[in-house]
Enzyme design. Structure first.
Site, PDB file in Angstrom:
ATOM      1  N   CYS A  51      -3.177   7.924  -1.738  1.00 42.83           N
ATOM      2  CA  CYS A  51      -4.465   7.874  -2.319  1.00 42.83           C
ATOM      3  C   CYS A  51      -5.439   8.354  -1.404  1.00 42.83           C
ATOM      4  CB  CYS A  51      -4.862   6.345  -3.071  1.00 42.83           C
ATOM      5  SG  CYS A  51      -3.615   5.255  -3.419  1.00 42.83           S
ATOM      6  N   THR A  98      -4.049   4.499   7.233  1.00 44.39           N
ATOM      7  CA  THR A  98      -3.196   4.382   6.530  1.00 44.39           C
ATOM      8  C   THR A  98      -2.321   5.551   6.004  1.00 44.39           C
ATOM      9  OG1 THR A  98      -4.280   2.679   5.372  1.00 44.39           O
ATOM     10  CG2 THR A  98      -3.036   3.628   4.152  1.00 44.39           C
ATOM     11  N   TYR A 124      -9.406   0.976  -5.163  1.00 42.73           N
ATOM     12  CA  TYR A 124      -8.910  -0.464  -5.012  1.00 42.73           C
ATOM     13  C   TYR A 124      -8.918  -1.191  -6.094  1.00 42.73           C
ATOM     14  CZ  TYR A 124      -8.845  -0.280   0.093  1.00 42.73           C
ATOM     15  OH  TYR A 124      -8.549   0.098   1.394  1.00 42.73           O
ATOM     16  N   GLU A 145      -7.123  -5.441   4.221  1.00 44.10           N
ATOM     17  CA  GLU A 145      -7.547  -4.251   3.786  1.00 44.10           C
ATOM     18  C   GLU A 145      -8.653  -4.482   2.535  1.00 44.10           C
ATOM     19  OE1 GLU A 145      -4.729  -1.565   1.908  1.00 44.10           O
ATOM     20  OE2 GLU A 145      -5.586   0.123   3.502  1.00 44.10           O
ATOM     21  N   GLU A 151      -0.159   1.351   9.304  1.00 42.80           N
ATOM     22  CA  GLU A 151      -1.462   1.966   9.759  1.00 42.80           C
ATOM     23  C   GLU A 151      -1.096   2.538  11.414  1.00 42.80           C
ATOM     24  OE1 GLU A 151      -1.802  -0.649   7.716  1.00 42.80           O
ATOM     25  OE2 GLU A 151      -2.923   0.601   6.350  1.00 42.80           O
ATOM     26  N   HIS A 211     -12.437   5.781  -3.122  1.00 40.14           N
ATOM     27  CA  HIS A 211     -11.583   5.251  -2.328  1.00 40.14           C
ATOM     28  C   HIS A 211     -12.079   3.430  -2.862  1.00 40.14           C
ATOM     29  CE1 HIS A 211      -7.987   4.757  -0.384  1.00 40.14           C
ATOM     30  NE2 HIS A 211      -8.154   3.821   0.182  1.00 40.14           N
ATOM     31  N   CYS A 254      -5.009  -0.328  -7.119  1.00 39.19           N
ATOM     32  CA  CYS A 254      -3.858  -0.567  -6.289  1.00 39.19           C
ATOM     33  C   CYS A 254      -3.853  -2.228  -5.944  1.00 39.19           C
ATOM     34  CB  CYS A 254      -3.879  -0.042  -4.890  1.00 39.19           C
ATOM     35  SG  CYS A 254      -4.842  -0.503  -3.869  1.00 39.19           S
ATOM     36  N   CYS A 280       0.877  -1.240   0.054  1.00 38.28           N
ATOM     37  CA  CYS A 280       0.152  -0.022  -0.007  1.00 38.28           C
ATOM     38  C   CYS A 280       0.948   1.426  -0.005  1.00 38.28           C
ATOM     39  CB  CYS A 280      -0.873  -0.139   1.219  1.00 38.28           C
ATOM     40  SG  CYS A 280      -1.654   1.473   1.389  1.00 38.28           S
TER      41      CYS A 280
HETATM   42 FE1  SF4 Z   1      -3.245   1.929   0.139  1.00 36.03          FE
HETATM   43 FE2  SF4 Z   1      -4.709   1.072  -2.135  1.00 36.03          FE
HETATM   44 FE3  SF4 Z   1      -5.892   2.543  -0.444  1.00 36.03          FE
HETATM   45 FE4  SF4 Z   1      -3.931   3.547  -1.952  1.00 36.03          FE
HETATM   46  S1  SF4 Z   1      -5.827   3.023  -2.392  1.00 36.03           S
HETATM   47  S2  SF4 Z   1      -4.084   4.016   0.163  1.00 36.03           S
HETATM   48  S3  SF4 Z   1      -2.701   1.680  -2.144  1.00 36.03           S
HETATM   49  S4  SF4 Z   1      -5.061   0.659  -0.096  1.00 36.03           S
HETATM   50 FE    FE Z   2      -6.931   1.606   1.940  1.00 37.09          FE
END
Ligand code: SF4
Ligand code: FE
Length: 483
Positions: free
Chosen positions: A104, A191, A296, A447, A257, A292, A299, A100
């Site tokens: 983001c 995070t 996902y 996550e 985290e 968000h 990422c 991660c």
């Molecule tokens: Fe982490 Fe993915 Fe959230 Fe970006 S979108 S902060 S890489 S979990």
């Molecule tokens: Fe996240």
């Protein structure tokens, strides 16, 4: 200021006097801490890749507010093309870090706060949008990393914020002054908060009129007095203290985290973006979560690419690559991973402008995307473990492998195909272990389930956005039913 280099980013975080605790002690220098440093390296990649000409189109954009090229992580989406590029950028970073990369949440908070402040101002005559734009330009000009803090501890889930037996279980305003507010509370599972210059705090649920003190959104620097971070520990985290590269699996990158406490933190007026307009708390939550959930679809797919590659290598090193069931498992992993990506791209391509002018994803498709993310990575991991074999969890340590007497024995008996060294075979198995069960499992598995909202949160949104009445009318029309 031009885009910050990765090195300058590390130094800028080093200069911050953050209040960080881990394993019962204050961490004097988080930047040099062996457990924490890999998480900083992941964020650093968002700066390093932005410097490379081949990634400029994905990693950067021209800000219509500063007129300059900015890192896409600080950008306000101007089109569906921007939304699509965001997902592609996240896949790229997932591929480069297998972790991660944390930045983001700030980008998603930026875009949610941008549109929500606009609509709040229009109804209430407040000045939040202009205040936010000033903050946004400051972040863009200085290429800062911003954390987006949403999740409150929530205490008794059956009770509203104001009805909790401890009033601090949702972050709230405890004092109102002429020049700002004082807030108290905490945000859990934060995070990347440790590696951020600033944090944007937002409410975590829709609220009623009695929750006025809880409907608060603002931004403060992470070294503001009163902020404390208590780092969450991860499975196998102390392997990073053992001076072993092999056993860590992914020695360079990781995520982080923290339980982040705001104890009577002062927020000046020009950093406040919502303050008591309870009916806009839900909009902010829905939009941030939507962005968000789109994230996902980028990422986790990038991390999935690494895991599929690692599983394929494990098969090669075992001499099993030609077995038809292995090939089929790799096809299944790819199918699942690309399905996640398809949802990330689809909710972006189907985006639309908000009243403020920035672009938002299609919320139904973003929630479908995240709902799939709560399932598919688990199946991808299961298949990777299947292909890897039990050795991924029974292999001796690097210390044994390097031992004069034991090393040659391990080398002899744990060899796969003759052309590949035992060390390389063990390295790839440890990478799989890291993603399936180690520090990276936080990001790739749990996550995937709970980040950006637990599965039920998406189902609530799918129910709300699914438009069942429209579907009924389609059926009635074809069945010639007239009410
Ligand atoms: Fe982490 Fe993915 Fe959230 Fe970006 S979108 S902060 S890489 S979990
Ligand atoms: Fe996240």
């Amino acid at each position: 200021m031009p885009l910050m280099t990765g090195e300058a980013y590390i130094e800028s975080i080093r200069r911050m006097k953050m209040n960080v605790y881990m394993f019962g002690k204050k961490v004097a220098c988080p930047v040099e801490d062996p457990i924490l440093r890999p998480s900083l390296n992941s964020v650093r990649m968002t700066y390093d890749l932005a410097q490379l000409p081949e990634y400029q189109d994905l990693m950067t954009a021209i800000s219509p507010y500063t007129g300059k090229r900015v890192n896409r992580f600080t950008h306000i989406h101007q089109s569906t093309e921007d939304l699509v590029k965001k997902v592609k950028m996240q896949r790229l970073l997932g591929q480069k870090t297998a972790a991660c990369f944390q930045r983001c949440v700030g980008m998603d908070a930026f875009n949610a706060v941008f549109s929500t402040t606009f609509e709040t101002d229009r109804k209430h005559g407040t000045g939040y949008h202009e205040a936010f734009k000033r903050f946004m330009c400051y972040v863009q000009e200085n290429d800062l990393t911003v954390d987006g803090a949403m999740t409150d501890p929530k205490g008794d889930r059956s009770k509203a914020p104001h009805a909790q037996s401890d009033p601090d279980l949702f972050l709230r305003v405890v004092e109102r002054r002429a020049d700002g507010v004082v807030v108290r509370g905490a945000k859990v599972h934060q995070t990347g908060v440790l590696n951020s210059h600033e944090v944007i705090v937002m409410p975590t649920i829709a609220m009623g009129p009695e929750d006025k003190d809880y409907a608060i959104s603002f931004a403060v620097p992470m070294d503001t007095p009163g902020i404390t971070m208590i780092i969450g520990r991860q499975s196998c985290d102390t392997r990073k203290l053992e001076h072993t590269e092999m056993d860590v699996g992914n020695a360079e990158f990781g995520g982080v985290e923290a339980l982040t406490v705001f104890h009577d933190v002062f927020v000046p007026n020009d950093r406040i973006f919502l303050n008591g307009e309870t009916e806009f708390a839900g909009m902010l939550v829905e939009r941030f979560a939507g962005y968000h959930r789109q994230s996902y679809g980028g990422c986790k797919v990038g991390v999935g690419d690494v895991l599929i590659g690692a599983a394929a290598l494990a098969a090669d090193y075992n001499g099993a690559a030609k077995a038809s069931h292995i090939k089929d498992k790799l096809i299944e992993m790819t199918h699942l991973n690309e399905t996640l990506y398809a949802c990330g791209i689809a909710c972006s391509a189907e985006g639309h402008p908000t009243e403020s002018g920035n672009y938002i994803i299609d919320l139904l498709l973003a929630n479908v995307c995240k709902q799939n993310v709560t399932r598919f990575p688990y199946e991808i991991v299961r298949l990777a473990e299947d292909i890897a074999g039990g050795l991924m969890v029974t292999a001796p340590s690097e210390a044994d492998f390097r031992d004069e007497t034991l090393g040659p024995i391990i080398d002899k008996y744990l060899k796969g195909v003759a052309a590949v060294s035992t060390e390389n075979r063990l390295r790839i198995l440890r990478l799989i272990e890291n993603l399936a069960l180690g520090t990276a499992a936080v990001g790739y598995r749990t996550e995937s389930l709970h980040g950006a909202g637990s599965p039920q949160a998406q189902r609530v949104m799918i129910a709300r956005q699914g438009n069942l009445e429209h579907k009924k009318s389609l059926a009635k029309a074809l069945a010639h039913i007239k009410d």
